[in-house]
Design an enzyme around this catalytic site. Structure first.
Site: not given
Ligand code: PEP
Ligand code: MG
Length: 574
Positions: A194, A435, A459, A506
């Site tokens: 993140h 995910e 994830d 996403c």
């Molecule tokens: C992901 O896991 O791809 C996602 C979009 O959520 P995050 O990156 O916030 O875990």
């Molecule tokens: Mg995620």
């Protein structure tokens, strides 16, 4: 001396600037001697940090989550006791007065003395309390960092500054404004952590996993950072500097040109309509999403509203944030994810040292364990649906019973809003993030019960390949092209399309140009990515002919040799 380091490129662009070293979770702080006339002020600065931290403790106590009463109170009491120990609260003042040093240094030296005392204890429990001592000292250091005092080498604002740290958490980064720093570099971290995601959304070049950069670089060293190649050049000579200045202006020019595509529709050559949405962390990010031509928000990571604060955002504050995002997009879809706290995003004061945080109480698991917090968010979200095109997204679903429980929460919240006469969109769409491999494999049941799906590849890859996305030591194993990942993607997209349930990606894969055509070939029609990447992906979509890429995508799916897969991908992108 000039030297070059290589790390993991996570946010592109070229930055040229002076190093500013910061300390995050360690107690490395600068040591400098102050002029005599600043001593009283420095002591007052230390006292103010103590006082602010005391207030922080009492605010944490009054806002503590209901389920954690006993544990949380004991934790706060212990930390307050440690802070009031004369070695932390009195000795640093005396040292500043005696040695004319800065407050951070005095605190560091005295903390080390206290930690050494804990080291002497025979009892293992008491010995382990030295971690608490360090945490209290870090809390005080952060307070001091908010009032930098008279540091001789504090970040300079007349030149570009590159932040150099051993580690930076997503909560650290989200506090910076876009362009406040020319770039970020860290010793640790992975490409889809993140921290990397926030760096991209700040549009700031970033390289992580540089191992010993923090030790090797000195304050004010001249740095060149290539966020595309993951290269860091320390104290470059004149010719290298000139070359990178040229590359920097070429890169910026290219970005400007791409922005001209802002209003163009993202259609493929054969006329298929592709939706390109943006991922955001705060309602203020909407402006950039629109500037880059995103036609919706595919992922609003609402948990960022919860970070870097002493209290938690209540229903009203959240409602305003969600409403602002919805109205900012003028009727275009805004998909808000219920908070994904846990793992690398922890609420202040509630940092848990779980053995395996990525597999622990995170996202929807955390929401269901904290019904009061979850209910407040659902009320805020549902109320905001009255003011724009909001959809609700549930993160990290792994089982149907979790989904059923969540849907019951939504139904109960709707009911209570109705009985209070509060308006909301009763038809609001509820989607789920896919995910976790279990959810991807059992996708049919999720597709039947949900209005839309969004694949979180960050994830999904982490859990499929058992690779911690924040760990640079295994970053080279993080492979979106692994056949297992491709088969899961193909399966989820295929089933969603068969059931006519909208599906998006996403995760960061959606913004990587190398994978745009591959995802299109797998049947994906909705992508959500960091705003600045929308124009580049749009350009790739505009030059893609879907019938032409179908056969080669199938070949990639059938291949199991990594070299062959890469070769086929090269042909797909040629
Ligand atoms: C992901 O896991 O791809 C996602 C979009 O959520 P995050 O990156 O916030 O875990
Ligand atoms: Mg995620």
């Amino acid at each position: 001396m000039s030297f070059t380091l290589h790390g993991i490129a996570v946010s592109s662009g070229i930055a040229i600037g002076h190093a500013h070293l910061v300390s995050h979770t360690s107690l490395e702080v600068a040591h400098y001697i102050l002029p005599k006339h600043f001593i009283d002020e420095e002591i007052a600065r230390f006292d103010a940090a103590l006082e602010a931290t005391r207030k922080e403790f009492s605010s944490l106590r009054s806002n503590r989550p209901i389920h954690a009463v006993a544990e949380f109170d004991a934790f706060l009491e212990l930390h307050q006791m440690i802070m009031d120990d004369p070695l932390l609260s009195v000795a640093p003042r005396e040292m500043i007065a005696r040695e004319h040093c800065n407050a951070e240094w005095a605190l560091k030296v005295q903390t080390e003395t206290l930690v050494a005392q804990f080291d002497e204890f025979e009892d293992a429990y008491l010995r382990e309390r030295q971690t608490d001592v360090k945490q209290v000292a870090e809390r005080l250091l952060k307070r001091l960092a908010g009032h930098p005092g008279h540091q001789p080498s504090a970040a300079r604002h007349d030149v570009e500054t590159i932040l150099v740290a051993h580690d930076l958490s997503p909560a650290d980064l989200i506090q910076f404004k876009p362009q406040q720093y020319a770039a970020f570099i860290t010793d640790v971290g992975g490409a889809t952590s993140h921290t990397a995601i926030v760096a991209r959304s700040l549009n700031t070049p970033c390289v992580v996993g540089l191992h010993h950069a923090r030790e090797l670089i000195r304050e004010d060293d001249m740095l060149i950072l290539d966020g595309e190649q993951g290269v860091l050049i320390v104290n470059p000579d004149k010719s290298i500097l000139a070359e990178y200045k040229l590359r920097q202006s070429e890169w910026e020019l290219e970005r400007k040109k791409l922005k001209r595509l802002r209003t163009a529709r993202a259609n493929t050559l054969d006329g298929s309509v592709i939706e390109l949405h943006a991922n955001i962390e705060k309602p203020e990010d909407i402006a950039e999403a629109r500037e880059n031509g995103a036609t919706g928000i595919g992922l609003f990571r609402s948990e960022f509203l919860f970070l870097n604060r002493d209290n938690l955002p209540g229903e009203e504050e959240q409602f305003e944030a969600y409403r602002a995002a919805a109205s900012g997009m003028d009727g275009q879809p805004v998909i808000i994810r219920t908070f994904d706290l846990g793992a690398d995003k922890q609420i202040k004061g509630m940092e848990r040292v779980a053995n395996n945080p990525a597999l622990g109480l995170r996202a929807i698991r955390y929401c269901l364990a904290e019904p009061q917090l979850f209910r407040a968010q659902l009320r805020a979200l549902l109320r905001a649906t009255h003011y724009g095109n909001i959809k609700i997204l549930i993160p990290m679903l792994s089982s149907v019973s979790e989904l059923n429980q969540t849907l019951q929460f939504v139904a109960a919240t709707k009911q209570s809003l109705s009985s209070e006469g509060i308006p909301y969109n009763s038809e609001v769409k509820i989607g789920g993030m896919i995910e976790i491999p279990a959810a991807a494999l059992a996708i049919e049941v999720f597709a039947k019960k949900l209005d839309f799906l969004s694949i979180g590849t960050n994830d999904l890859i982490q859990y499929t390949l058992a690779i911690d996305r924040t760990d640079e030591e295994v970053a080279h194993l993080y492979d979106p092209l692994h056949p297992a990942v491709l088969h899961l993607l193909s399966h989820v997209i295929g089933v969603a399309n068969k059931f006519d349930v909208p599906v998006a990606v996403c995760g960061e894969m959606a913004g990587e140009l190398a994978y745009t055509r591959l995802l299109l070939g797998l049947g994906l029609r909705q992508f959500s990515m960091f705003s600045a990447q929308v124009p580049s992906v749009k350009q790739r979509v505009l030059t893609t002919n879907l019938p032409e890429i179908a056969a080669i995508t199938q070949k990639i799916l059938r291949a199991d040799d990594p070299l062959k897969i890469r070769d086929l991908l090269g042909r797909l992108n040629a």
